[in-house]
Scaffold this motif. Structure first.
Motif, PDB file in Angstrom:
ATOM      1  N   VAL A 251       0.862  -1.181   0.000  1.00 48.65           N
ATOM      2  CA  VAL A 251       0.000   0.000   0.000  1.00 48.65           C
ATOM      3  C   VAL A 251       0.895   1.227   0.000  1.00 48.65           C
ATOM      4  CG1 VAL A 251      -1.741   1.303   1.260  1.00 48.65           C
ATOM      5  CG2 VAL A 251      -1.867  -1.195   1.203  1.00 48.65           C
ATOM      6  N   GLU A 252       0.592   2.201  -0.850  1.00 48.37           N
ATOM      7  CA  GLU A 252       1.390   3.425  -0.938  1.00 48.37           C
ATOM      8  C   GLU A 252       0.521   4.635  -0.607  1.00 48.37           C
ATOM      9  OE1 GLU A 252       4.781   2.700  -4.222  1.00 48.37           O
ATOM     10  OE2 GLU A 252       2.732   2.553  -5.023  1.00 48.37           O
ATOM     11  N   GLN A 253       1.122   5.613   0.060  1.00 48.99           N
ATOM     12  CA  GLN A 253       0.466   6.864   0.418  1.00 48.99           C
ATOM     13  C   GLN A 253       1.454   8.006   0.253  1.00 48.99           C
ATOM     14  OE1 GLN A 253      -0.925   6.215   4.557  1.00 48.99           O
ATOM     15  NE2 GLN A 253      -2.890   7.027   3.877  1.00 48.99           N
ATOM     16  N   LYS A 254       0.956   9.215   0.424  1.00 39.23           N
ATOM     17  CA  LYS A 254       1.805  10.392   0.505  1.00 39.23           C
ATOM     18  C   LYS A 254       1.706  10.961   1.909  1.00 39.23           C
ATOM     19  CE  LYS A 254       3.367  10.589  -3.746  1.00 39.23           C
ATOM     20  NZ  LYS A 254       4.813  10.393  -4.049  1.00 39.23           N
ATOM     21  N   GLY A 255       2.840  11.291   2.479  1.00 42.42           N
ATOM     22  CA  GLY A 255       2.881  11.894   3.802  1.00 42.42           C
ATOM     23  C   GLY A 255       3.025  13.394   3.709  1.00 42.42           C
ATOM     24  N   PRO A 256       3.463  14.033   4.799  1.00 40.23           N
ATOM     25  CA  PRO A 256       3.651  15.490   4.769  1.00 40.23           C
ATOM     26  C   PRO A 256       4.630  15.889   3.673  1.00 40.23           C
ATOM     27  CG  PRO A 256       4.671  14.489   6.717  1.00 40.23           C
ATOM     28  CD  PRO A 256       3.818  13.452   6.098  1.00 40.23           C
ATOM     29  N   SER A 280      -0.327   7.203   9.245  1.00 39.83           N
ATOM     30  CA  SER A 280       1.056   7.696   9.263  1.00 39.83           C
ATOM     31  C   SER A 280       1.201   9.141   8.802  1.00 39.83           C
ATOM     32  CB  SER A 280       1.949   6.775   8.434  1.00 39.83           C
ATOM     33  OG  SER A 280       2.093   5.516   9.060  1.00 39.83           O
ATOM     34  N   PRO A 281       0.476   9.605   7.771  1.00 38.60           N
ATOM     35  CA  PRO A 281       0.621  11.020   7.403  1.00 38.60           C
ATOM     36  C   PRO A 281       0.334  11.968   8.562  1.00 38.60           C
ATOM     37  CG  PRO A 281      -0.474   9.834   5.647  1.00 38.60           C
ATOM     38  CD  PRO A 281      -0.386   8.881   6.801  1.00 38.60           C
ATOM     39  N   GLN A 282      -0.712  11.674   9.342  1.00 42.14           N
ATOM     40  CA  GLN A 282      -1.034  12.515  10.493  1.00 42.14           C
ATOM     41  C   GLN A 282       0.008  12.360  11.605  1.00 42.14           C
ATOM     42  OE1 GLN A 282      -3.174  10.561   8.520  1.00 42.14           O
ATOM     43  NE2 GLN A 282      -5.140  10.590   9.609  1.00 42.14           N
ATOM     44  N   GLU A 330      -2.517   0.952  21.358  1.00 42.09           N
ATOM     45  CA  GLU A 330      -1.155   0.586  21.726  1.00 42.09           C
ATOM     46  C   GLU A 330      -0.283   0.460  20.478  1.00 42.09           C
ATOM     47  OE1 GLU A 330       1.169  -3.161  23.749  1.00 42.09           O
ATOM     48  OE2 GLU A 330      -0.773  -2.585  24.594  1.00 42.09           O
ATOM     49  N   PHE A 331      -0.827  -0.161  19.447  1.00 37.08           N
ATOM     50  CA  PHE A 331      -0.105  -0.270  18.182  1.00 37.08           C
ATOM     51  C   PHE A 331       0.220   1.130  17.640  1.00 37.08           C
ATOM     52  CE2 PHE A 331      -0.024  -0.657  13.516  1.00 37.08           C
ATOM     53  CZ  PHE A 331       0.931  -1.650  13.353  1.00 37.08           C
ATOM     54  N   GLU A 332      -0.724   2.038  17.750  1.00 37.45           N
ATOM     55  CA  GLU A 332      -0.519   3.410  17.272  1.00 37.45           C
ATOM     56  C   GLU A 332       0.572   4.118  18.071  1.00 37.45           C
ATOM     57  OE1 GLU A 332      -3.162   7.527  16.937  1.00 37.45           O
ATOM     58  OE2 GLU A 332      -4.157   5.582  16.779  1.00 37.45           O
ATOM     59  N   ALA A 333       0.566   3.931  19.389  1.00 41.03           N
ATOM     60  CA  ALA A 333       1.572   4.572  20.227  1.00 41.03           C
ATOM     61  C   ALA A 333       2.967   4.044  19.921  1.00 41.03           C
ATOM     62  CB  ALA A 333       1.240   4.356  21.704  1.00 41.03           C
ATOM     63  N   VAL A 334       3.063   2.733  19.698  1.00 35.24           N
ATOM     64  CA  VAL A 334       4.355   2.134  19.360  1.00 35.24           C
ATOM     65  C   VAL A 334       4.808   2.611  17.981  1.00 35.24           C
ATOM     66  CG1 VAL A 334       5.551  -0.037  18.886  1.00 35.24           C
ATOM     67  CG2 VAL A 334       4.044   0.145  20.858  1.00 35.24           C
ATOM     68  N   LEU A 335       3.872   2.769  17.068  1.00 35.79           N
ATOM     69  CA  LEU A 335       4.211   3.284  15.741  1.00 35.79           C
ATOM     70  C   LEU A 335       4.828   4.677  15.856  1.00 35.79           C
ATOM     71  CD1 LEU A 335       3.912   2.346  12.751  1.00 35.79           C
ATOM     72  CD2 LEU A 335       1.756   3.613  12.688  1.00 35.79           C
ATOM     73  N   VAL A 336       4.266   5.519  16.719  1.00 40.76           N
ATOM     74  CA  VAL A 336       4.831   6.849  16.949  1.00 40.76           C
ATOM     75  C   VAL A 336       6.242   6.733  17.523  1.00 40.76           C
ATOM     76  CG1 VAL A 336       4.626   8.942  18.360  1.00 40.76           C
ATOM     77  CG2 VAL A 336       2.620   8.027  17.165  1.00 40.76           C
ATOM     78  N   HIS A 337       6.412   5.814  18.479  1.00 39.36           N
ATOM     79  CA  HIS A 337       7.732   5.588  19.079  1.00 39.36           C
ATOM     80  C   HIS A 337       8.766   5.247  18.010  1.00 39.36           C
ATOM     81  CE1 HIS A 337      10.390   3.946  22.395  1.00 39.36           C
ATOM     82  NE2 HIS A 337      10.899   3.316  21.338  1.00 39.36           N
TER      83      HIS A 337
END
Length: 481
Positions: A251-256, A280-282, A330-337
């Motif tokens: 899957v592909e996206q555009k970030g900031p 992830s963009p946010q 929790e998955f989201e918080a670890v992703l930020v980490h």
């Protein structure tokens, strides 16, 4: 990597080169097989130049006498036979005269070795590849190693819950391949100078059967038939390289500011995580507002079968088994980490493993700041939780600035320095603290740093002397008051 801390009655999960001027070349030692002046222009890989050092905790890993500038890894994985075939081409700047080239490597069979296109021998013993070829300081050489075999994980020097599965490359019964490798493990799938002080550029070309996909660290490149290409144009330490082969969907996206984002997930197995990955963009926008511009040309994540997660460069490694029984928050918080590690740990890397707190402390504190928004708790609750956990960890494991070799990456190097950074934030205020964090990441990008460098930087940037605060939080056997 990953472990658990209770914050405000919540299970909040926390994981886990300097360039110098060219010296005047010295004469090659007697017996050198390579030309004094290499035929290849090694300036092409100048960005991979490092200042390697010996590690005080793990002196057996790495070679301070060699600076690998670039790794070209041409790999082929066959899931049915579980055989990895590789040709690794290393562009090496010897730091000192030596009668042999010694690198970290284990578990695979060496088929052929050349130095500057001349065939030599290569022996693997005690997790080292030893090539009896003389080298001279500042006279670069090209080492090529052809090898094959089934990768096997090695022991992790830690008591962590996720240490039991080992570290390095592993394969499952159905032929899926993946790696988690901190403080080492790259040695299980390519010959490497396995120490964070030797960062290098990478080019990977991975060939897999039809229906399979190879995902790796670096920026995704062209796909030629069944061969997948990845490139790291910023230097990376070996522990943040990664490779996974599975029946992935991409899957592909555009970030900031148009940043290319790529996610590799296995249909059905990872469906529950895809929605969070697409945030992830946010998440990266939130991080950029506090830490400055994202330091690489691409970002993304791959899912694998680990019970941990890892800040692998430009392509996070997220173990699906770590989050089977957890809330997706929790998955989201670890992703930020792990994304935060791209600034702290990847772009600015600890010089030795003694200063692991320097990357884990920042990533953990940034995660907690995000969790305040995610779980809605205030500074007072965070302060109380940090101090409670800090006191327990210092008693059981020791202070973060004085880690022990057998307790690698245990919770003291995450939570205790995060508590220290909160004290620094309290002293400076949010505006000045995050300006300091941005400056640290931007001004020290693609370098290796240590405690002394951090303290000097903080004092110079703030105009205040925080030496005592930082040293006390790093060295005290009890929680500072």
């Amino acid at each position: 990597m990953r472990h658990t801390l209770a914050v405000v009655a919540l299970a909040a999960t926390v994981l886990t080169t300097a360039c110098t001027a060219e010296d005047t070349p010295t004469p090659a030692p007697s017996g050198s097989i390579g030309p004094v002046v290499p035929a290849i222009d090694f300036a092409t890989w100048a960005a991979g130049r490092s200042t390697p050092v010996a590690d005080p905790l793990y002196p057996e890993k790495g070679n301070a006498g060699l600076d690998v500038l670039h790794y070209q890894l041409d790999l082929d994985w066959q899931p049915t036979t579980k055989i990895l075939t590789g040709v690794a081409t290393l562009r090496i700047r010897p730091v000192a005269n030596a009668n042999e080239i010694k690198l970290d490597f284990t578990g695979l069979t060496v088929d052929r070795v050349t130095v500057d296109d001349k065939q030599v021998t290569g022996t693997v013993t005690a997790d080292k590849l030893i090539v009896p070829a003389a080298v001279a300081a500042e006279q670069p050489v090209t080492l090529t190693v052809a090898y094959h075999g089934t990768p096997k994980q090695v022991k992790m020097p830690s008591r962590r819950g996720d240490a039991s599965e080992g570290i390095g490359m592993r394969t499952s019964k159905d032929g899926v391949l993946w790696t988690m490798q901190e403080p080492w493990g790259a040695l299980t799938w390519y010959p490497v100078n396995e120490h964070p002080s030797d960062e290098a550029l990478y080019d990977m070309a991975v060939t897999v059967p039809e229906g399979w996909t190879a995902a790796a660290s670096g920026t995704p490149g062209k796909v030629e038939g069944n061969t997948f290409h990845y490139q790291s144009t910023d230097p990376a330490a070996a522990y943040v390289t990664t490779l996974a082969v599975d029946r992935y969907s991409k899957v592909e996206q555009k970030g900031p500011h148009g940043l290319p984002l790529t996610y590799f997930t296995v249909p059905k197995a990872d469906d529950r995580y895809l929605g969070v990955l697409k945030k992830s963009p946010q998440l990266l926008t939130w991080l950029e507002e506090r830490l400055g511009p994202y330091p690489y040309p691409s970002a993304g994540a791959l899912m694998n079968g680990s019970i941990s997660a890892m800040e692998t460069s430009q392509m996070l490694s997220m173990g699906r088994e770590a989050f089977r029984e957890t809330d997706l928050k929790e998955f989201e918080a670890v992703l930020v980490h792990e994304y935060a590690h791209q600034w702290f740990g990847n772009a600015v890397t600890p010089r030795t493993w003694t200063d692991l707190w320097l990357s884990e402390g920042f990533a953990t504190y940034i995660q907690y700041v995000y969790e305040q928004k995610l779980y809605d708790f205030d500074d007072a609750a965070l302060e109380a939780s940090l101090r409670e956990n800090d006191a327990d960890l210092r008693k059981r494991v020791g202070p973060p600035g004085k880690p022990k070799a057998g307790t690698f990456a245990e919770s003291n190097v995450y939570i205790c320095p995060a508590a220290m950074l909160k004290e620094l934030n309290d002293a400076l205020g949010d505006e000045k603290f995050f300006a300091l964090a941005r400056a640290w990441a931007e001004k020290n990008r693609n370098t290796n740093q240590d405690r002394a460098g951090f303290i000097a930087f903080v004092n110079a940037e703030t105009g205040k002397d925080f030496t005592k605060l930082i040293d006390t939080w790093l060295d005290s056997p009890t929680t500072p008051q």
